[in-house]
Structure formats: structure tokens, C-alpha cells
Design a protein around this motif. Sequence first.
Motif, PDB file in Angstrom:
ATOM      1  N   GLY A  22     -58.913 -32.019 -16.221  1.00 30.83           N
ATOM      2  CA  GLY A  22     -59.151 -32.491 -14.873  1.00 30.83           C
ATOM      3  C   GLY A  22     -58.290 -31.768 -13.860  1.00 30.83           C
ATOM      4  O   GLY A  22     -58.257 -30.543 -13.807  1.00 30.83           O
ATOM      5  N   LEU A  23     -57.584 -32.539 -13.036  1.00 32.64           N
ATOM      6  CA  LEU A  23     -56.732 -31.985 -11.988  1.00 32.64           C
ATOM      7  C   LEU A  23     -55.264 -32.305 -12.252  1.00 32.64           C
ATOM      8  O   LEU A  23     -54.453 -32.364 -11.334  1.00 32.64           O
ATOM      9  CB  LEU A  23     -57.155 -32.544 -10.620  1.00 32.64           C
ATOM     10  CG  LEU A  23     -58.635 -32.445 -10.260  1.00 32.64           C
ATOM     11  CD1 LEU A  23     -58.901 -33.133  -8.926  1.00 32.64           C
ATOM     12  CD2 LEU A  23     -59.095 -31.000 -10.214  1.00 32.64           C
ATOM     13  N   ASN A  62     -60.002 -13.172 -10.090  1.00 30.12           N
ATOM     14  CA  ASN A  62     -59.045 -14.148 -10.611  1.00 30.12           C
ATOM     15  C   ASN A  62     -59.085 -15.379  -9.719  1.00 30.12           C
ATOM     16  O   ASN A  62     -58.551 -15.375  -8.607  1.00 30.12           O
ATOM     17  CB  ASN A  62     -57.637 -13.556 -10.644  1.00 30.12           C
ATOM     18  CG  ASN A  62     -56.614 -14.531 -11.228  1.00 30.12           C
ATOM     19  OD1 ASN A  62     -56.972 -15.559 -11.813  1.00 30.12           O
ATOM     20  ND2 ASN A  62     -55.347 -14.211 -11.074  1.00 30.12           N
ATOM     21  N   VAL A  63     -59.744 -16.442 -10.191  1.00 26.56           N
ATOM     22  CA  VAL A  63     -59.937 -17.632  -9.369  1.00 26.56           C
ATOM     23  C   VAL A  63     -58.713 -18.539  -9.373  1.00 26.56           C
ATOM     24  O   VAL A  63     -58.613 -19.460  -8.562  1.00 26.56           O
ATOM     25  CB  VAL A  63     -61.186 -18.425  -9.812  1.00 26.56           C
ATOM     26  CG1 VAL A  63     -62.398 -17.516  -9.876  1.00 26.56           C
ATOM     27  CG2 VAL A  63     -60.967 -19.135 -11.144  1.00 26.56           C
ATOM     28  N   GLY A  64     -57.799 -18.329 -10.313  1.00 24.84           N
ATOM     29  CA  GLY A  64     -56.624 -19.181 -10.417  1.00 24.84           C
ATOM     30  C   GLY A  64     -55.555 -18.781  -9.420  1.00 24.84           C
ATOM     31  O   GLY A  64     -55.001 -17.687  -9.483  1.00 24.84           O
ATOM     32  N   VAL A  65     -55.249 -19.667  -8.483  1.00 26.79           N
ATOM     33  CA  VAL A  65     -54.242 -19.401  -7.460  1.00 26.79           C
ATOM     34  C   VAL A  65     -52.886 -19.887  -7.978  1.00 26.79           C
ATOM     35  O   VAL A  65     -52.751 -21.020  -8.437  1.00 26.79           O
ATOM     36  CB  VAL A  65     -54.590 -20.119  -6.146  1.00 26.79           C
ATOM     37  CG1 VAL A  65     -53.522 -19.861  -5.089  1.00 26.79           C
ATOM     38  CG2 VAL A  65     -55.963 -19.681  -5.653  1.00 26.79           C
ATOM     39  N   LEU A 295     -65.106 -25.493 -10.110  1.00 26.57           N
ATOM     40  CA  LEU A 295     -63.816 -25.643  -9.455  1.00 26.57           C
ATOM     41  C   LEU A 295     -62.696 -25.925 -10.459  1.00 26.57           C
ATOM     42  O   LEU A 295     -61.555 -26.146 -10.062  1.00 26.57           O
ATOM     43  CB  LEU A 295     -63.892 -26.752  -8.406  1.00 26.57           C
ATOM     44  CG  LEU A 295     -64.962 -26.528  -7.333  1.00 26.57           C
ATOM     45  CD1 LEU A 295     -64.956 -27.650  -6.329  1.00 26.57           C
ATOM     46  CD2 LEU A 295     -64.768 -25.186  -6.641  1.00 26.57           C
ATOM     47  N   GLY A 296     -63.021 -25.878 -11.757  1.00 26.49           N
ATOM     48  CA  GLY A 296     -62.031 -26.021 -12.819  1.00 26.49           C
ATOM     49  C   GLY A 296     -62.554 -25.374 -14.076  1.00 26.49           C
ATOM     50  O   GLY A 296     -62.796 -26.056 -15.077  1.00 26.49           O
ATOM     51  N   THR A 331     -69.633 -22.856 -16.863  1.00 28.71           N
ATOM     52  CA  THR A 331     -69.706 -23.780 -15.741  1.00 28.71           C
ATOM     53  C   THR A 331     -71.121 -24.330 -15.575  1.00 28.71           C
ATOM     54  O   THR A 331     -72.081 -23.851 -16.178  1.00 28.71           O
ATOM     55  CB  THR A 331     -69.272 -23.100 -14.432  1.00 28.71           C
ATOM     56  OG1 THR A 331     -70.301 -22.187 -14.012  1.00 28.71           O
ATOM     57  CG2 THR A 331     -67.971 -22.332 -14.622  1.00 28.71           C
ATOM     58  N   HIS A 332     -71.242 -25.337 -14.705  1.00 29.99           N
ATOM     59  CA  HIS A 332     -72.538 -25.962 -14.439  1.00 29.99           C
ATOM     60  C   HIS A 332     -73.558 -24.957 -13.922  1.00 29.99           C
ATOM     61  O   HIS A 332     -74.763 -25.129 -14.130  1.00 29.99           O
ATOM     62  CB  HIS A 332     -72.380 -27.095 -13.412  1.00 29.99           C
ATOM     63  CG  HIS A 332     -71.456 -28.192 -13.839  1.00 29.99           C
ATOM     64  ND1 HIS A 332     -71.361 -28.629 -15.138  1.00 29.99           N
ATOM     65  CD2 HIS A 332     -70.587 -28.954 -13.123  1.00 29.99           C
ATOM     66  CE1 HIS A 332     -70.480 -29.605 -15.214  1.00 29.99           C
ATOM     67  NE2 HIS A 332     -69.986 -29.816 -13.999  1.00 29.99           N
TER      68      HIS A 332
END
Length: 354
Positions: A22-23, A62-65, A295-296, A331-332
Motif C-alpha cells: 500500500g502506502l 524511473n517512477v520512484g521519487v 501509482l504503486g 499494473t491495471h
Amino acid sequence: MRNTLLGAATLSLAGGAALAGGLDRSGQGINLIFEEGNVLQLNYSYVDPSLSGSLGGASSGNVGVSYGVPHLGYKRALTDTLDFALIYDQPFGAHVAYAANYPLSNPANADQLRADAETHALTAMLRHKIDGGFSVYGGLRVQSAEASVDVPAAGYSTTSDTAVDVGYLVGAAWEKPEIGARVSLTYNSAIKQTLSLNENGGTGTHNAGIETPQSLNLDFQTGVAKDTLVFGSVRWVDWSEFNLSSPNYALSTLVSFANDSITYNLGVGHRFSDKFSGALSFGYEESNGGTVSDLGPSDGYFSVGLGGTYSLDNAKISFGVRKIVMGDATTHNGAVFEDNDAWAAGIQVTYALN
């Protein structure tokens, strides 16, 4: 021995919760309440994900900030049997940004598919020691939450206000200090919050209810040999109840999770001298399969961490580093994310005030 080893153990877990299901970010730890006497504690972890995939041959980048996770605390022994702690952390959050030429972004305007979510929590708690090494504890948690999401391909963007609400925690523990043994079980309540969403530059508004999830933390440790401690934890988080949605978004649901998460950690610490101790730990979260949110975009992980603590007269300085191998995910929208990882590092200072 116990407190020195636990400093090393804590930092061998640096950033572990920050890439859990999750988050999850901080793991909502409350071990500060078990420190002896009166102490001030400062902890900071830094997480650097390398998280990329592709959709239809187009790279996500790279989507991870990269981000930091602070944790501050003050603990005071009010009496021989009653302790108080005040803890600040950031329990949940998200930081994701895709390349501007990704299909779900908007290459024409260089708009990015991205999400940012942040929470801040202040927890006040009391612990009461009873006979036989047992204790009970509980407290209140004040939490703020805010979020922003851009989905350029759907023509949707939103920024929320900051919502502030209250939850609680309760728990019980058993300790046997002469062998460094402790087992604690902590329940953290869900916190219902209402975000006012300012959508599409103010052309739409919506009040969205979210529920940051309830969770259970089981923490344990025991001495197994001279100057050696085994420690571990199990954390369950009720992510299947989380949902952020809006009727003004074409697909309605912005972020949701199909499964709860269970995260395991196990490690060993050893005191090498009166001044220095070290710890090695391993973390694991099972992959759930199926698809995940864009988004994850990861599913489960494995990690290994190293930590150390150097003791001074009134202070313990702990440090740690952790390598996290993230599970592959689809992903979806059909993007595939494979062979991703992250590095995390942390430092903690615990200062005795008495």
C-alpha cells in the motif's frame, strides 16, 4: 546490552516499511516507550527507489521519487510504573512520477502521470507497568493527510486540502530484562478522513472520504547467547479497505488496493564491545499476484539490512543501510515492472536526559 543492540536492530531496518504494501512509510513503531528513563530520539531514513517498467514498448522512466522519512520522539518516566511518550512520524505516503512521453502522460504538454500523498501524525501515549513483567499502553494519534494526482491521459488532475482527524492505539507487552526478552502487540486504529478535492484546475470539486488503514504490529526479541539478541516483527495492514475515488474521474477509482499486506522482519544483533554493537536483518512481504495500481507499481519485496550503534556517555548513535528487491508487477493498465530495487539508509540519535 539490550538498549545498545536495539539501536543497531532498528537501523538495520532502515527504510523497510517505506516500501511495504500500500502506502506504508514509517511502520508506526512505538519502541521508544520501552526506553529506560527520560530520552529524546531523532531518526531520519532516506529511500532511493529504482522503479521502472514499460507499456506498449514505451518506458515509464524511473517512477520512484527519492524521499526522506523523519521520526521524532520524547519519552519520560513519570513514575516507577508509568511512562509517557510523544512521537511524530509520517505513517503513509506516495511519491510517483512517470516520464512525460509515457502513454498515460501527455507528451504534447509534457504533463506527467504522477501522485503525491503525505500524512503527518503526532501520537501521545501512556504505558503502565504491572506485575510479572507485563505492561499495557495506549494513546491518541492526531493525523493530517493531503494528496495530489495527475492522470493526463484521462484529462484529470486534483489537489486536496489538508484534513486533520484523530485515531488511537492500544497494546500490551511482556518483558524479562535479564535475558533481553520482550514481546509487544500494538493495534493502530483506522482514521477516517475527508479530503476536499480541487479538480481539473477548479472546474470540479468533490469531498472524498478515505480511511487510512487499521494495523497490527507484533514485535519480539530475546537474548540467545552472551551479547547476542534475536529480534523480529510482523505487521498486518488492512489495505483492502482503502479507496480514493471521485465521480469526476473517468474510471471513478483513483487509488485502491485489492489485498491487505503482511510484512515480516527477522534479525540478529551482537555487542562487539562496550561501545559498539551491530545487527543484520532480513525483511519479506509476499507478492499477491494480479494487477496493481499504476501509482504503486510493485508487488511484495525482499530486503537485507545492516546496522550499527556507537554508545557515548549519554547518547547512542545508530546508523543503517538496507537493500530492497521489489517484486515484479503488472499494473491495471497493462504496464510491466520488473527487476526493480531500492536503497535505504538511516541515522538515529537517542539522548538520555537524566
